[in-house]
Design a protein around this motif. Structure first.
Motif, PDB file in Angstrom:
ATOM      1  N   LEU A 186       0.825  -1.200   0.000  1.00  0.00           N
ATOM      2  CA  LEU A 186       0.000   0.000   0.000  1.00  0.00           C
ATOM      3  C   LEU A 186       0.860   1.251   0.000  1.00  0.00           C
ATOM      4  CD1 LEU A 186      -2.803  -1.098   2.456  1.00  0.00           C
ATOM      5  CD2 LEU A 186      -2.993  -0.709   0.012  1.00  0.00           C
ATOM      6  N   GLY A 187       1.957   1.208   0.742  1.00  0.00           N
ATOM      7  CA  GLY A 187       2.851   2.359   0.752  1.00  0.00           C
ATOM      8  C   GLY A 187       3.431   2.635  -0.622  1.00  0.00           C
ATOM      9  N   ALA A 188       3.757   1.539  -1.327  1.00  0.00           N
ATOM     10  CA  ALA A 188       4.356   1.715  -2.640  1.00  0.00           C
ATOM     11  C   ALA A 188       3.408   2.387  -3.624  1.00  0.00           C
ATOM     12  CB  ALA A 188       4.786   0.354  -3.198  1.00  0.00           C
ATOM     13  N   LEU A 189       2.099   2.318  -3.341  1.00  0.00           N
ATOM     14  CA  LEU A 189       1.146   2.914  -4.268  1.00  0.00           C
ATOM     15  C   LEU A 189       0.685   4.295  -3.835  1.00  0.00           C
ATOM     16  CD1 LEU A 189      -1.101  -0.191  -4.918  1.00  0.00           C
ATOM     17  CD2 LEU A 189       0.533   0.816  -6.484  1.00  0.00           C
ATOM     18  N   SER A 190       0.981   4.673  -2.575  1.00  0.00           N
ATOM     19  CA  SER A 190       0.335   5.871  -2.046  1.00  0.00           C
ATOM     20  C   SER A 190       1.012   7.162  -2.459  1.00  0.00           C
ATOM     21  CB  SER A 190       0.280   5.804  -0.520  1.00  0.00           C
ATOM     22  OG  SER A 190       1.594   5.836  -0.020  1.00  0.00           O
ATOM     23  N   TRP A 191       2.265   7.095  -2.930  1.00  0.00           N
ATOM     24  CA  TRP A 191       2.973   8.353  -3.187  1.00  0.00           C
ATOM     25  C   TRP A 191       2.667   8.920  -4.564  1.00  0.00           C
ATOM     26  CZ3 TRP A 191       6.530   8.559  -7.209  1.00  0.00           C
ATOM     27  CH2 TRP A 191       6.971   7.308  -7.691  1.00  0.00           C
ATOM     28  N   LEU A 192       2.028   8.163  -5.408  1.00  0.00           N
ATOM     29  CA  LEU A 192       1.853   8.586  -6.798  1.00  0.00           C
ATOM     30  C   LEU A 192       0.998   9.846  -6.980  1.00  0.00           C
ATOM     31  CD1 LEU A 192       1.364   5.010  -8.193  1.00  0.00           C
ATOM     32  CD2 LEU A 192       3.375   6.421  -8.497  1.00  0.00           C
ATOM     33  N   PRO A 193      -0.187   9.942  -6.375  1.00  0.00           N
ATOM     34  CA  PRO A 193      -0.971  11.164  -6.586  1.00  0.00           C
ATOM     35  C   PRO A 193      -0.289  12.393  -6.000  1.00  0.00           C
ATOM     36  CG  PRO A 193      -2.278   9.487  -5.461  1.00  0.00           C
ATOM     37  CD  PRO A 193      -0.886   8.999  -5.474  1.00  0.00           C
ATOM     38  N   MET A 194       0.362  12.193  -4.858  1.00  0.00           N
ATOM     39  CA  MET A 194       1.049  13.323  -4.234  1.00  0.00           C
ATOM     40  C   MET A 194       2.118  13.873  -5.166  1.00  0.00           C
ATOM     41  SD  MET A 194       1.379  15.163  -1.538  1.00  0.00           S
ATOM     42  CE  MET A 194       1.060  14.445   0.045  1.00  0.00           C
ATOM     43  N   ALA A 195       2.858  12.977  -5.814  1.00  0.00           N
ATOM     44  CA  ALA A 195       3.914  13.432  -6.717  1.00  0.00           C
ATOM     45  C   ALA A 195       3.320  14.304  -7.824  1.00  0.00           C
ATOM     46  CB  ALA A 195       4.642  12.227  -7.315  1.00  0.00           C
ATOM     47  N   ARG A 196       2.189  13.853  -8.351  1.00  0.00           N
ATOM     48  CA  ARG A 196       1.564  14.616  -9.442  1.00  0.00           C
ATOM     49  C   ARG A 196       1.148  16.003  -8.989  1.00  0.00           C
ATOM     50  NH1 ARG A 196      -0.271  14.828 -14.069  1.00  0.00           N
ATOM     51  NH2 ARG A 196       1.075  13.555 -15.341  1.00  0.00           N
ATOM     52  N   ILE A 197       0.532  16.050  -7.824  1.00  0.00           N
ATOM     53  CA  ILE A 197       0.007  17.337  -7.360  1.00  0.00           C
ATOM     54  C   ILE A 197       1.130  18.306  -7.030  1.00  0.00           C
ATOM     55  CG2 ILE A 197      -1.235  18.412  -5.459  1.00  0.00           C
ATOM     56  CD1 ILE A 197      -3.168  16.194  -5.507  1.00  0.00           C
ATOM     57  N   VAL A 198       2.146  17.792  -6.351  1.00  0.00           N
ATOM     58  CA  VAL A 198       3.264  18.668  -5.991  1.00  0.00           C
ATOM     59  C   VAL A 198       3.955  19.179  -7.248  1.00  0.00           C
ATOM     60  CG1 VAL A 198       5.534  18.707  -4.906  1.00  0.00           C
ATOM     61  CG2 VAL A 198       3.620  17.664  -3.733  1.00  0.00           C
ATOM     62  N   ARG A 199       4.088  18.312  -8.211  1.00  0.00           N
ATOM     63  CA  ARG A 199       4.726  18.719  -9.464  1.00  0.00           C
ATOM     64  C   ARG A 199       3.985  19.875 -10.111  1.00  0.00           C
ATOM     65  NH1 ARG A 199       2.707  17.702 -15.032  1.00  0.00           N
ATOM     66  NH2 ARG A 199       4.515  17.825 -16.418  1.00  0.00           N
ATOM     67  N   GLY A 200       2.651  19.768 -10.120  1.00  0.00           N
ATOM     68  CA  GLY A 200       1.857  20.833 -10.713  1.00  0.00           C
ATOM     69  C   GLY A 200       2.075  22.163 -10.007  1.00  0.00           C
ATOM     70  N   GLN A 201       2.075  22.103  -8.691  1.00  0.00           N
ATOM     71  CA  GLN A 201       2.264  23.328  -7.918  1.00  0.00           C
ATOM     72  C   GLN A 201       3.648  23.924  -8.154  1.00  0.00           C
ATOM     73  OE1 GLN A 201      -0.962  23.787  -7.205  1.00  0.00           O
ATOM     74  NE2 GLN A 201      -0.336  24.655  -5.265  1.00  0.00           N
ATOM     75  N   VAL A 202       4.647  23.060  -8.134  1.00  0.00           N
ATOM     76  CA  VAL A 202       6.016  23.561  -8.274  1.00  0.00           C
ATOM     77  C   VAL A 202       6.216  24.168  -9.657  1.00  0.00           C
ATOM     78  CG1 VAL A 202       8.427  22.851  -8.357  1.00  0.00           C
ATOM     79  CG2 VAL A 202       6.963  22.011  -6.551  1.00  0.00           C
ATOM     80  N   LEU A 203       5.649  23.547 -10.670  1.00  0.00           N
ATOM     81  CA  LEU A 203       5.734  24.088 -12.026  1.00  0.00           C
ATOM     82  C   LEU A 203       5.224  25.523 -12.064  1.00  0.00           C
ATOM     83  CD1 LEU A 203       4.486  21.475 -14.636  1.00  0.00           C
ATOM     84  CD2 LEU A 203       6.641  22.713 -14.627  1.00  0.00           C
ATOM     85  N   SER A 204       4.119  25.732 -11.351  1.00  0.00           N
ATOM     86  CA  SER A 204       3.539  27.059 -11.337  1.00  0.00           C
ATOM     87  C   SER A 204       4.416  28.032 -10.547  1.00  0.00           C
ATOM     88  CB  SER A 204       2.143  26.980 -10.730  1.00  0.00           C
ATOM     89  OG  SER A 204       1.724  28.240 -10.345  1.00  0.00           O
ATOM     90  N   LEU A 205       4.976  27.554  -9.449  1.00  0.00           N
ATOM     91  CA  LEU A 205       5.711  28.463  -8.570  1.00  0.00           C
ATOM     92  C   LEU A 205       7.070  28.864  -9.111  1.00  0.00           C
ATOM     93  CD1 LEU A 205       4.925  26.874  -5.106  1.00  0.00           C
ATOM     94  CD2 LEU A 205       4.363  29.175  -5.827  1.00  0.00           C
ATOM     95  N   ARG A 206       7.697  27.960  -9.872  1.00  0.00           N
ATOM     96  CA  ARG A 206       9.088  28.256 -10.209  1.00  0.00           C
ATOM     97  C   ARG A 206       9.215  29.401 -11.211  1.00  0.00           C
ATOM     98  NH1 ARG A 206      11.593  24.658 -14.901  1.00  0.00           N
ATOM     99  NH2 ARG A 206       9.692  24.350 -16.108  1.00  0.00           N
ATOM    100  N   GLN A 207       8.095  29.762 -11.830  1.00  0.00           N
ATOM    101  CA  GLN A 207       8.151  30.858 -12.779  1.00  0.00           C
ATOM    102  C   GLN A 207       7.971  32.208 -12.112  1.00  0.00           C
ATOM    103  OE1 GLN A 207       8.958  29.907 -15.588  1.00  0.00           O
ATOM    104  NE2 GLN A 207       8.165  27.851 -15.895  1.00  0.00           N
ATOM    105  N   ARG A 208       7.746  32.183 -10.802  1.00  0.00           N
ATOM    106  CA  ARG A 208       7.411  33.453 -10.154  1.00  0.00           C
ATOM    107  C   ARG A 208       8.634  34.323  -9.974  1.00  0.00           C
ATOM    108  NH1 ARG A 208       2.731  32.766  -6.338  1.00  0.00           N
ATOM    109  NH2 ARG A 208       1.420  31.293  -7.421  1.00  0.00           N
ATOM    110  N   ALA A 209       8.311  35.551  -9.721  1.00  0.00           N
ATOM    111  CA  ALA A 209       9.376  36.551  -9.662  1.00  0.00           C
ATOM    112  C   ALA A 209      10.382  36.266  -8.572  1.00  0.00           C
ATOM    113  CB  ALA A 209       8.764  37.933  -9.461  1.00  0.00           C
ATOM    114  N   PHE A 210       9.908  35.788  -7.433  1.00  0.00           N
ATOM    115  CA  PHE A 210      10.851  35.674  -6.316  1.00  0.00           C
ATOM    116  C   PHE A 210      11.891  34.590  -6.556  1.00  0.00           C
ATOM    117  CE2 PHE A 210       9.294  31.867  -4.293  1.00  0.00           C
ATOM    118  CZ  PHE A 210       7.952  31.821  -4.605  1.00  0.00           C
ATOM    119  N   VAL A 211      11.558  33.643  -7.438  1.00  0.00           N
ATOM    120  CA  VAL A 211      12.553  32.619  -7.760  1.00  0.00           C
ATOM    121  C   VAL A 211      13.690  33.219  -8.559  1.00  0.00           C
ATOM    122  CG1 VAL A 211      12.931  30.483  -9.029  1.00  0.00           C
ATOM    123  CG2 VAL A 211      10.872  30.764  -7.676  1.00  0.00           C
TER     124      VAL A 211
END
Lengths: 304, 567, 334
Positions: free
Chosen positions: C199-224
């Motif tokens: 179960l642990g091996a399957l649980s990280w997959l959605p989190m990875a997707r969501i975090v990736r989406g957020q980070v993609l959006s954030l890295r383009q911001r001015a403060f970066v």
């Protein structure tokens, strides 16, 4: 173009998936003909295995499968021996698309507005009440929610049919049972990201510019707030398929979820492979669409 | 296109059927040669027919497509005379050549028929199947002319006529199969030889049958359109029944087991509950190749600690019978045996003798069951057995749930200690149970080989005198369950059908739980005289002396009284 | 709301503790707190959040009770009696099940298993999922493509087959290993261990997707870009600038991962692949109870008690999660 490259990658990816799935399936102990009635003599068993080429070395079977696949032949199911995999998919896919589509729309249609309301009224009783409801939706499994809804709405109150898939009225309970879980998740995600978005700099700038509240909400905040929802919709598709198994057995719906789980349990290799490939193709396409949508929502995102 | 797909995904509103039956589980294959499960059989029986067919009351074989038959004195040769009015639903006579072709098809390895073994009682059949003999005319079935079929058996098999009513021996349309191959059942119109045609077959949705007007006995087919629903969920089946959407539930697993006691006693529901004896046994297998279970004393000790009545009363609650032997007592050609009693004191003594007083020195034993949903009784029975063995003998037993395919595979490869099993009889004769435990039978799966047992079984197979044969089988069974005990029979299944006898009739509880659909009628204002079947013609088996339990409100007697021979 | 907002703009002073969105962030005017570190201030904020505090206390009381349950339980885990299907009475607060076992005992034994499964699932999702998604989203380009396709490939695999393979092929080895380390009593736990791993091996997959989406959006911001210009390394930017803005979503999704994993285990129990009897988990108890729902005669306690316990605990987790998110929010007070 970036997305063209992604599309081209689809075929090799599916190939890799087919190889891995093939290996995974064959490493599971037990075969398609290991039911309680084991054939009485070894010759009968040999004939069975020969018919489905299960006696050949694994790699040869895989290559043969690829060859059939290139001609569009997904093979004959080992359990439903009068049906080819194409037959089964052709029969069940429209049903699953309908059920999944309705549940998806229900989840978004209920979840997004609730999440927005919760974000706007954060900390007030509306937030707490909706939060509680969304949490109950997330925590109750389908095989509890379904029978409860059937008991309440169909049996006691007689408003809706009990089971089967015959008229639009039959669609209601399965859709709600399947979609409520995701509505709850979507609501919570939207609440969170909406709150963060509303606190961000450019929203403050928009307010300072004097834009009306609803304009701010719809034009600016919502687009950004939906980012995690878009990212989540691909995993949601995954869960919809396993979740639909429960809904399909409770309401006796002839969709793909039931075949997916049962072919795993029956080791019905051809059907399982066909379904895995179909599902993988849908998932990859869905992810591509999600990535396109991400850029549409937040123009700052660049993939390169 | 998406909209089109969506619209086609909408359910069709079709006219409702005359009769709706909850079949339970999806029919895997409706081709008689490859049909295996009882769900397959029930539909197959409506579509195709063989030389004999099943009497709905007694489940005995009675003439079907064969008008009459003759049996040689030594019991090895049969002559069947087909009816002149036997035709396919698409036209064309059904001939003896069709039968020969159908049976040879089953014996063809390319068909991969799982039940080909049912034909091995015919001379030359097994050799033909294993390719030792290439010429099909060497197989003991021959068409003497269009309407006469001659069959030669290896032994005077007592239950051969039962086999003729079994789905593997049905006649199938040669032209369609030669033309379409594996997909012959998907092509319409489908040529059938039985009382119903296949109107619709949507997997996991329904099988719809429509009356075949060309069937030789079509006048006695009562319902015009019949739906069979492959329901999987007990609550759903029950709800649909209560709503009137389903008329009959004839799969026991489709009634929630916790409700049995309530349904049997409650005034409003009792009228629906029809239970009867069923030809099925629930037993435990011991892996006799693995110590300590290679010692018969330990096996017998374990067997004698099982309080079977408690299991039946506490977990099952449907009035099953305790099993003394492996063969249900109401089977034809059967004499009852005394098995091992419930005697924990004697069990402890045996364990002492075997060198493990109080369970000392015995390793942890595993009890394997197949995993199933929470409504299945297997795990619950396992929990109770664990308790019994621990308290009476001091033996630690670990419950191990494995997935169904793995469970059977482990049995096959003898990778278990004690394993739960079920066997449902294919025909009404002790052989269907006792044959399992011959040394070389693939369904033995215990590693137990006993020369005396095989010898007794061989003698019984070759014995034309029924009394002697019954005696031999009884000796074999006693050896199996009392002296050696590689298995422990626990209980015999009790079947039941759930339907309202005020509306539905023509269905009786018989030991094979086979109910020809054409005999069932629903809510007809005029009660038809049921002139279904010819009187049993010189059937070799003696009548059963065990009265099946039914609560059919006397309907059964009326039907009996109106039997008449067909012209 | 707009009225309140106008008010606060006029006064220009205090932000209410609920953190009304859109309110102008203000420095805390409590001079006595200005000397505290940001972390200490966050804790203070958390403590002021009454519901979250209450839930934390609830969880803090629940955890040791559950952990010490074998010592405290009124009945043995497997005490089979003849009192089948008793409704809740003095002797059995939650009633009994089909074997006459006390349900209260079973529910808390089940809590041990379910919480273990949930915690491990959440832990794996947190560590592996966040890292995977963050790296993928931050680096972008081909690496992002490869990492996300890897996630997709695992998603396409039929998880039930994967679990069956895991549970059956590794069972003997794990059992042997457990017996070596913990003695023969531990052998039945091998199934549970493998289940948790699977179960642990399957649980990280959605989190990875969501975090990736957020980070993609954030890295383009001015403060970066500003940080890069100042010479900050990529790791520092990720850790100090991007991730803090992602924690909110991460915490919310973590509180969704725990029920998701527990319910997936429940689904497996429904199929018969989950926790082995006679052990129990909330999931298996709920699955058993669900089989009881019918219009004629319901043993309601078999569904209600396990399901309510599950919902209450997850509710508490959610409130704590919300409280944490609010308290550590970088957008709020400094």
């Amino acid at each position: 173009m970036f997305f063209l490259k992604r599309l081209l990658f689809l075929i090799p990816l599916l190939l890799v998936i087919s190889f891995l799935a093939f290996g995974l399936m064959r490493s599971a102990p037990g075969g398609p003909f290991d039911s309680n009635r084991v054939p009485a003599t070894p010759e009968i068993e040999r004939a069975l295995r020969a018919k489905y080429h299960l006696d050949e070395p694994l790699l040869k079977q895989y290559v043969r499968y690829l060859g059939d696949l290139s001609r569009g032949d997904f093979g004959v199911s080992t359990k439903y021996r009068n049906h080819t995999v194409n037959d089964i998919i052709r029969q069940a896919l429209p049903v699953s698309l309908t059920l999944g589509g309705l549940a998806f729309c229900f989840a978004l249609g209920l979840g997004i507005p609730c999440g927005v309301v919760m974000a706007i009224r954060r900390g007030q009783w509306a937030d707490h009440a909706l939060g509680l409801l969304s949490l109950i939706g997330v925590c109750l499994p389908g095989f509890v929610l379904g029978p409860l809804l059937v008991l309440g709405l169909a049996v006691r109150l007689d408003w809706l049919p009990v089971a089967l898939w015959e008229s639009p009225l039959h669609f209601v309970l399965p859709t709600v049972t399947l979609g409520l879980l995701f509505a709850g998740k979507v609501a919570r995600l939207v609440r969170e990201s909406m709150t963060a978005t509303l606190q961000s700099e450019f929203i403050i700038a928009a307010r300072a510019k004097g834009l009306s509240e609803s304009a701010i909400l719809i034009k600016h905040a919502l687009r950004l707030a939906l980012l995690p929802v878009v990212s989540f919709s691909a995993p949601m598709l995954a869960d919809l398929l396993t979740g639909s198994f429960v809904v399909e057995s409770i309401f006796q719906i002839p969709g793909l979820g039931g075949f997916f789980v049962n072919s795993s349990l029956n080791r019905d290799y051809p059907l399982l492979m066909g379904l895995v490939l179909l599902y993988a193709a849908l998932l990859l396409l869905f992810n591509l669409a999600a990535d396109v949508l991400l850029v549409a929502l937040d123009r700052r995102i660049k993939y390169e | 296109m998406a909209l089109g797909l969506l619209l086609s995904g909408c359910g069709r509103s079709e006219p409702s059927a005359d009769l709706v039956i909850a079949n339970g589980g999806e029919a895997g294959s409706l081709d008689p040669a490859t049909a295996t499960t009882i769900e397959d059989l029930r539909v197959c029986m409506a579509l195709f027919e063989g030389l004999m067919r099943v009497d709905p009351v007694t489940a005995q074989p009675v003439p079907g497509l064969a008008e009459r038959f003759e049996k040689s004195p030594d019991g090895r040769t049969y002559l069947f005379f087909l009816r002149t009015n036997a035709v396919w639903s698409t036209g064309g006579r059904i001939t003896a050549h069709d039968f020969v072709w159908s049976w040879l098809r089953v014996l063809d390895p390319a068909t991969a028929s799982e039940y080909a073994g049912q034909l091995f009682y015919i001379k030359g059949a097994e050799a033909y199947f294993t390719n030792k003999v290439r010429n099909p005319s060497q197989v003991g079935v021959r068409a003497l002319d269009d309407l006469t079929l001659r069959v030669e058996l290896v032994n005077p098999t007592a239950f051969f006529l039962d086999l003729c009513a079994f789905q593997t021996l049905y006649v199938v349309p040669r032209a369609a199969i030669e033309k379409h191959g594996d997909r012959w059942m998907r092509v319409r119109p489908l040529a059938v030889s039985g009382p119903y045609q296949l109107d619709q077959w949507r997997l996991n949705d329904r099988v719809r049958l429509r009356r075949n007007p060309r069937y030789w006995d079509a006048v006695n087919t009562h319902c015009e359109v019949v739906d069979l629903l492959p329901l999987r969920n007990a609550s759903t089946a029950f709800n649909l029944y209560e709503r009137g959407a389903v008329d009959i539930i004839w799969d026991k697993e489709l009634i929630p087991s916790e409700l049995y006691p309530f349904l049997r006693t409650n005034e409003a529901h009792r009228v629906n509950f029809h239970s009867f004896n069923y030809l099925g046994a629930y037993f435990l297998r011991f892996n006799t190749t693995r110590p300590p279970l290679d010692d018969p004393r330990i096996r017998k000790a374990l067997a004698m600690c099982i309080d079977k009545q408690r299991l039946i009363d506490k977990i099952l609650k449907t009035g099953e019978l305790i099993a003394q032997g492996l063969v249900p007592p109401y089977t034809t050609n059967h004499l009852p045996v005394t098995g091992l009693p419930y005697d924990p004191a004697a069990a402890r003594k045996l364990l002492d003798e075997a060198g493990h007083p109080g369970g000392r020195g015995l390793r942890r034993i595993e009890y394997s069951v197949e995993s199933a949903g929470p409504s299945s009784p297997h795990a619950k029975i396992g929990v109770e057995l664990q308790e019994m063995w621990r308290t009476h003998l001091g033996v630690e037993v670990e419950l191990r749930q494995t997935e169904k395919q793995v469970h059977t595979k482990n049995q096959k490869s003898l990778d278990y200690d004690v394993s739960r099993s079920t066997w449902i009889g294919d025909y009404n004769d002790p052989n269907t149970f006792l044959d399992l435990f011959r040394g070389n039978n693939g369904n033995n799966r215990t590693g137990w080989k006993n020369a005396r047992y095989d010898e007794l079984m061989d003698q019984a197979a070759a014995q034309p005198d029924h009394a002697r044969r019954t005696e031999l089988l009884r000796e074999a069974e006693t050896l199996l369950v009392r002296d050696e005990a590689p298995i422990v029979p626990v209980y015999f299944f009790s079947g039941f059908n759930y339907y309202n006898s005020a509306n539905v009739s023509g269905i009786w509880g018989n030991v094979l739980d086979i109910h020809p659909i054409n005999a069932i009628q629903k809510k007809k204002s005029v009660v038809r005289r049921l002139s279904f079947v010819a009187t049993a013609q010189a059937h070799p088996t003696p009548p059963t002396n065990h009265e099946p339990r039914t609560t059919n409100n006397g309907l059964r007697n009326t039907e009996h009284g109106t039997r008449s021979t067909l012209p | 709301m707009s009225e309140k907002e106008v008010e606060s703009r006029k006064l220009g002073v205090e932000k209410t503790l609920d953190g009304l969105p859109g309110a102008i962030p203000q420095l805390s005017t409590n001079r006595a707190q200005l000397h505290l570190t940001p972390n200490q201030r966050s804790w203070l904020r958390f403590r002021r959040n009454k519901p979250a505090l209450l839930c934390l206390v609830f969880l803090a009381l629940l955890a040791p009770l559950v952990a010490a349950w074998p010592l405290v339980a009124p009945y043995a885990a497997n005490a089979i009696t003849d009192e089948q299907f008793q409704p809740p009475i003095w002797k059995h607060w939650f009633g009994t099940d089909v074997h006459g076992r006390d349900l209260l005992t079973r529910v808390f034994y089940g809590a041990r298993v379910s919480l273990l499964v949930g915690v491990v699932g959440a832990g794996v999702a947190l560590v592996i999922g966040v890292t995977w998604g963050a790296v993928s989203g931050y680096v972008g380009g081909r690496l992002d493509g490869a990492m996300m396709r890897f996630v997709d490939v695992i998603y396409s695999m039929p998880s039930i087959i994967f679990l069956i393979v895991l549970l059956t092929t590794l069972r003997a080895t794990v059992a042997k290993w457990l017996i070596n380390w913990f003695g023969p009593e531990a052998a039945p736990k091998s199934h549970l261990l493998l289940l948790v791993i699977g179960l642990g091996a399957l649980s990280w997959l959605p989190m990875a997707r969501i975090v990736r989406g957020q980070v993609l959006s954030l890295r383009q911001r001015a403060f970066v870009d500003a940080s890069r210009a100042l010479g900050a390394s990529h790791a520092r930017i990720l850790w100090h600038h991007i991730l803090p803005n992602v924690w909110g979503i991460v915490i919310v999704y973590l509180t969704l991962t725990v029920p998701s994993v527990i319910l997936y285990e429940s689904f497996l129990s429904y199929l018969g692949l989950g926790i082995q009897p006679p052990m129990a988990s909330w999931g298996s108890l709920v699955a058993e109870g669900a089989a009881q729902i019918n219009p004629v005669q319901i043993y309601w306690w078999l569904v209600v008690f396990p399901a309510t316990t599950l919902v209450l605990t997850l509710l508490a987790l959610n409130f704590v999660g919300d409280g944490l998110r609010d308290a550590f929010d970088p957008k709020g007070q400094t």
